[in-house]
Design an enzyme around this catalytic site. Structure first.
Site, PDB file in Angstrom:
ATOM      1  CG  MET A  99      67.984  -7.905  31.260  1.00 24.21           C
ATOM      2  SD  MET A  99      67.075  -8.186  32.491  1.00 24.21           S
ATOM      3  CE  MET A  99      67.164 -10.082  32.663  1.00 24.21           C
TER       4      MET A  99
ATOM      5  CG  ASN B 100      73.913 -11.974  28.499  1.00 26.20           C
ATOM      6  OD1 ASN B 100      73.908 -11.217  27.715  1.00 26.20           O
ATOM      7  ND2 ASN B 100      74.558 -13.285  28.388  1.00 26.20           N
ATOM      8  CG  HIS B 101      73.647  -4.853  27.270  1.00 23.03           C
ATOM      9  ND1 HIS B 101      72.447  -4.326  27.817  1.00 23.03           N
ATOM     10  CD2 HIS B 101      74.138  -3.771  26.772  1.00 23.03           C
ATOM     11  CE1 HIS B 101      72.404  -3.167  27.407  1.00 23.03           C
ATOM     12  NE2 HIS B 101      73.377  -2.779  26.728  1.00 23.03           N
ATOM     13  CB  ALA B 102      72.847 -10.768  24.768  1.00 24.02           C
TER      14      ALA B 102
END
Length: 177
Positions: free
Chosen positions: A159, A155-157
């Site tokens: 890492m 999840n780019h939120a």
């Protein structure tokens, strides 16, 4: 990416370990050492677990799969005993059951039939699921070296590529030890 795993393969075989369980263990060790791999989004808040286990898919002889749960422990012999017992349990049952529903887990898949360069996972984007997904592919040989494809979805939120790079580098170090 592809990781070089010749040393790890020899070490696993010498110790009497299943190679697939050995590299799964090493990847769990790497992930647990990197804090961001233990972050999850719960109730719109970021939480950090002390440790995360593995939720692997386990292939059965009837060409179906089930899901298992392997808690993380630093004791590799204990991990191997528990993982082998859980693997046998899942292989003996039928249907798709999820033995563990907590978020303190890493989702694992193995695609040992394909030497892939990328994997795309179906995701439910309306859910706040933030569990990393790691997929291993077909072990290949080039001369005296062995290579294993590894795909990591996060999840780019929580890492970004820097943290995935740290994971891959640490995983490679553990495979080389």
């Amino acid at each position: 990416v592809k990781v070089e795993c010749s040393s790890a393969y020899k070490k696993a075989k010498h110790a009497g370990y299943s190679f697939s369980l050995f590299y799964l263990y090493l990847s769990m060790k790497a992930a647990n050492e990197i804090e961001e791999f233990r972050y999850r989004i719960e109730d719109d808040k970021v939480v950090c677990y002390d440790r995360v286990g593995a939720g692997p898919t386990i292939f059965r002889e009837n060409e179906t799969y089930g899901c298992g749960y392997f808690p993380y422990t630093e004791d590799i012999d204990l991990f191997m005993l528990q993982a082998k017992a859980e693997t046998e349990r899942v292989k003996a049952e039928r249907g798709l059951k999820f033995p563990y529903t907590g978020d303190d887990i890493l989702h694992y898949s193995t695609l040992p039939w394909a030497d892939f360069t990328a994997v795309n996972h179906a995701r439910k984007f309306d859910a706040a699921r933030s569990i990393p997904k790691i997929t291993f592919g077909k072990l290949t040989r080039e001369g005296d070296k062995m290579w294993l494809p590894v795909d990591v979805h996060v999840n780019h939120a929580l890492m970004d590529g820097f943290h995935v790079g740290k994971f891959i580098n640490r995983f490679q170090e553990l495979l080389n030890e």
